[in-house]
Design an enzyme around this catalytic site. Structure first.
Site, PDB file in Angstrom:
ATOM      1  N   TYR A  78     104.456  32.584 -72.727  1.00 32.34           N
ATOM      2  CA  TYR A  78     105.074  32.450 -71.410  1.00 32.34           C
ATOM      3  C   TYR A  78     105.300  33.755 -70.650  1.00 32.34           C
ATOM      4  O   TYR A  78     105.540  33.719 -69.449  1.00 32.34           O
ATOM      5  CB  TYR A  78     106.424  31.738 -71.556  1.00 32.34           C
ATOM      6  CG  TYR A  78     106.300  30.368 -72.159  1.00 32.34           C
ATOM      7  CD1 TYR A  78     105.665  29.343 -71.464  1.00 32.34           C
ATOM      8  CD2 TYR A  78     106.800  30.084 -73.418  1.00 32.34           C
ATOM      9  CE1 TYR A  78     105.530  28.076 -72.009  1.00 32.34           C
ATOM     10  CE2 TYR A  78     106.678  28.819 -73.976  1.00 32.34           C
ATOM     11  CZ  TYR A  78     106.045  27.830 -73.257  1.00 32.34           C
ATOM     12  OH  TYR A  78     105.911  26.577 -73.810  1.00 32.34           O
TER      13      TYR A  78
ATOM     14  N   ASN B  51     102.394  17.275 -77.990  1.00 33.87           N
ATOM     15  CA  ASN B  51     103.374  17.568 -76.936  1.00 33.87           C
ATOM     16  C   ASN B  51     103.293  16.467 -75.883  1.00 33.87           C
ATOM     17  O   ASN B  51     102.245  16.269 -75.274  1.00 33.87           O
ATOM     18  CB  ASN B  51     103.058  18.915 -76.286  1.00 33.87           C
ATOM     19  CG  ASN B  51     103.081  20.056 -77.281  1.00 33.87           C
ATOM     20  OD1 ASN B  51     104.109  20.655 -77.521  1.00 33.87           O
ATOM     21  ND2 ASN B  51     101.932  20.350 -77.879  1.00 33.87           N
TER      22      ASN B  51
ATOM     23  N   ASP C  53      97.601  20.005 -80.316  1.00 35.81           N
ATOM     24  CA  ASP C  53      97.268  21.355 -80.781  1.00 35.81           C
ATOM     25  C   ASP C  53      96.558  21.321 -82.128  1.00 35.81           C
ATOM     26  O   ASP C  53      96.910  20.525 -83.012  1.00 35.81           O
ATOM     27  CB  ASP C  53      98.540  22.197 -80.898  1.00 35.81           C
ATOM     28  CG  ASP C  53      99.224  22.411 -79.551  1.00 35.81           C
ATOM     29  OD1 ASP C  53      98.551  22.275 -78.515  1.00 35.81           O
ATOM     30  OD2 ASP C  53     100.432  22.719 -79.549  1.00 35.81           O
TER      31      ASP C  53
ATOM     32  N   ARG D 279      99.447  16.827 -74.859  1.00 30.69           N
ATOM     33  CA  ARG D 279      98.574  17.891 -75.346  1.00 30.69           C
ATOM     34  C   ARG D 279      98.628  17.903 -76.871  1.00 30.69           C
ATOM     35  O   ARG D 279      99.714  17.813 -77.456  1.00 30.69           O
ATOM     36  CB  ARG D 279      99.029  19.247 -74.808  1.00 30.69           C
ATOM     37  CG  ARG D 279      97.931  20.314 -74.797  1.00 30.69           C
ATOM     38  CD  ARG D 279      98.469  21.697 -74.442  1.00 30.69           C
ATOM     39  NE  ARG D 279      99.228  22.251 -75.555  1.00 30.69           N
ATOM     40  CZ  ARG D 279     100.481  22.693 -75.459  1.00 30.69           C
ATOM     41  NH1 ARG D 279     101.138  22.615 -74.313  1.00 30.69           N
ATOM     42  NH2 ARG D 279     101.087  23.189 -76.525  1.00 30.69           N
TER      43      ARG D 279
ATOM     44  N   GLY E  99     103.984  22.106 -70.970  1.00 34.49           N
ATOM     45  CA  GLY E  99     104.378  23.055 -69.936  1.00 34.49           C
ATOM     46  C   GLY E  99     103.513  22.944 -68.690  1.00 34.49           C
ATOM     47  O   GLY E  99     102.329  22.594 -68.747  1.00 34.49           O
TER      48      GLY E  99
ATOM     49  N   GLU F 151     100.351  19.624 -83.918  1.00 30.79           N
ATOM     50  CA  GLU F 151     101.447  18.887 -83.283  1.00 30.79           C
ATOM     51  C   GLU F 151     101.006  18.272 -81.973  1.00 30.79           C
ATOM     52  O   GLU F 151      99.943  18.595 -81.439  1.00 30.79           O
ATOM     53  CB  GLU F 151     102.655  19.796 -83.052  1.00 30.79           C
ATOM     54  CG  GLU F 151     102.409  20.964 -82.120  1.00 30.79           C
ATOM     55  CD  GLU F 151     103.653  21.824 -81.962  1.00 30.79           C
ATOM     56  OE1 GLU F 151     104.411  21.580 -80.999  1.00 30.79           O
ATOM     57  OE2 GLU F 151     103.864  22.735 -82.777  1.00 30.79           O
TER      58      GLU F 151
ATOM     59  N   SER G 134     107.397  24.958 -78.347  1.00 29.80           N
ATOM     60  CA  SER G 134     107.144  26.294 -77.797  1.00 29.80           C
ATOM     61  C   SER G 134     107.269  27.401 -78.841  1.00 29.80           C
ATOM     62  O   SER G 134     107.686  28.512 -78.520  1.00 29.80           O
ATOM     63  CB  SER G 134     108.081  26.587 -76.613  1.00 29.80           C
ATOM     64  OG  SER G 134     107.746  25.778 -75.521  1.00 29.80           O
TER      65      SER G 134
ATOM     66  N   GLU H 254     114.314  25.294 -74.743  1.00 27.55           N
ATOM     67  CA  GLU H 254     113.197  25.535 -73.832  1.00 27.55           C
ATOM     68  C   GLU H 254     113.605  25.399 -72.365  1.00 27.55           C
ATOM     69  O   GLU H 254     112.756  25.190 -71.496  1.00 27.55           O
ATOM     70  CB  GLU H 254     112.048  24.572 -74.148  1.00 27.55           C
ATOM     71  CG  GLU H 254     111.514  24.698 -75.565  1.00 27.55           C
ATOM     72  CD  GLU H 254     110.441  23.676 -75.863  1.00 27.55           C
ATOM     73  OE1 GLU H 254     109.321  23.809 -75.334  1.00 27.55           O
ATOM     74  OE2 GLU H 254     110.713  22.734 -76.627  1.00 27.55           O
TER      75      GLU H 254
END
Length: 326
Positions: free
Chosen positions: A226, A282, A267, A265, A286, A280, A156, A28
């Site tokens: 992205y 994070n 998900d 974050r 990002g 998951e 990602s 990433e």
């Protein structure tokens, strides 16, 4: 409700010299470069003495000698989000943003994350960890089809494959195993894709508004995260209030179960019965122009730059030495 209320911003001069750690050596890296540049520019506009530091090109010795008073971690993936860097920063005594070594390590390992969540009674899709192709023919019998194959130590959506039929298993496994020695097979949940940003630590952790992600053909891959502008985002998500409250409550519980700190974050998938399923966590999300935490912060009146300062204000070492006997 778990959603945050904006707090007064601190005196940025008290931060001293700030390093923005970005780049790195993970899959990433390019996303991290975008995140780091965005954070750096935002901090500069707020009057912070901020400096970029690429951990993929410079050493820990350089970091120790850089004279930073604290650092903002804008790294994603291995060697930045997985606890390895956090441990090094603890040894250096250098305050940093985000979760500590243990929480970072757990959250980066999707299999361990799911085990912790199950232990806390939190909903996550069924899964199996594969370390050999010999299991490929029988996994769909247990998890059903379609299913998801993913490298458990990447983010990602790197290496993620959706398997429709038995004949796709070998190719999906090969795609995921490029990035990992193990492959996580996960039950596929059809429904709405959601994410929740969480700020703070422990009992003070609070959720930002739920975001719904609508990608072309439901394919929220690296391209649609992205690069492409075809993905749509809705914040706050159009959900019944009780469902939204349930999701933010689960997000905060999931965040706390991993002992996350600073920001993160979580998900989700929301199935046809409005049942949320955790996917998951994070711990260093990002911060690009397409990123979701800044979007959620904007929904509660917090600008990108204010979000960066708020996160930076929580920089700290998380491991504390026991008191010495005199």
């Amino acid at each position: 409700m778990n959603q945050t209320t904006q707090q007064p911003l601190p005196d940025v001069k008290a931060f001293g010299k700030v390093g923005v750690l970005y780049g790195g050596r993970s899959a990433e890296r390019e996303v991290s470069i975008q995140s780091g540049n965005g954070v750096h520019q935002a901090l500069l506009t707020m009057g912070v003495d901020a400096h970029l530091f690429d951990t993929g090109e410079r050493s820990l010795a350089d970091l120790a000698q850089a004279g930073f008073d604290r650092v903002f971690i804008a790294l994603h993936g291995r060697y930045g989000e997985d606890g390895t860097l956090q441990g090094a920063l603890e040894l250096l005594g250098l305050p940093y943003t985000g979760s500590g070594p243990m929480a970072s390590s757990l959250a980066m390992d999707k299999t361990m994350t799911k085990r912790v969540w199950l232990q806390h009674g939190l909903p996550t899709p069924d899964f199996e960890l594969l370390d050999a192709q010999s299991e490929l023919r029988t996994v769909p019998d247990r998890l059903g089809l379609p299913l998801i194959l993913k490298p458990p130590h990447e983010g990602s959506t790197v290496g993620v494959a959706k398997v429709i039929g038995y004949s796709d298993m070998k190719e999906g496994y090969a795609q995921a195993s490029i990035f990992d020695d193990e492959v996580l097979a996960e039950q596929f949940i059809a429904g709405r894709e959601l994410t929740v940003a969480v700020l703070g630590e422990g009992r003070a952790a609070r959720a930002l508004p739920v975001i719904e992600i609508v990608a072309p053909d439901g394919n929220y891959d690296y391209e649609h995260k992205y690069i492409s502008n075809d993905t749509q985002y809705f914040c706050p998500a159009a959900l019944p209030e009780d469902v939204s409250n349930q999701i933010t409550d689960i997000a905060v519980r999931a965040y706390r179960a991993l002992d996350c700190a600073g920001w993160g974050r979580i998900d989700f998938m929301l199935d046809a019965n409005n049942q949320p399923w955790l996917l998951e966590a994070n711990t260093s999300p990002g911060m690009t122009s397409h990123s979701l935490v800044p979007m959620a912060a904007k929904a509660v009146g917090m600008s990108y730059a204010e979000l960066c300062v708020s996160i930076l204000s929580g920089a700290a070492c998380k491991v504390h030495s026991p008191p010495r006997n005199s």
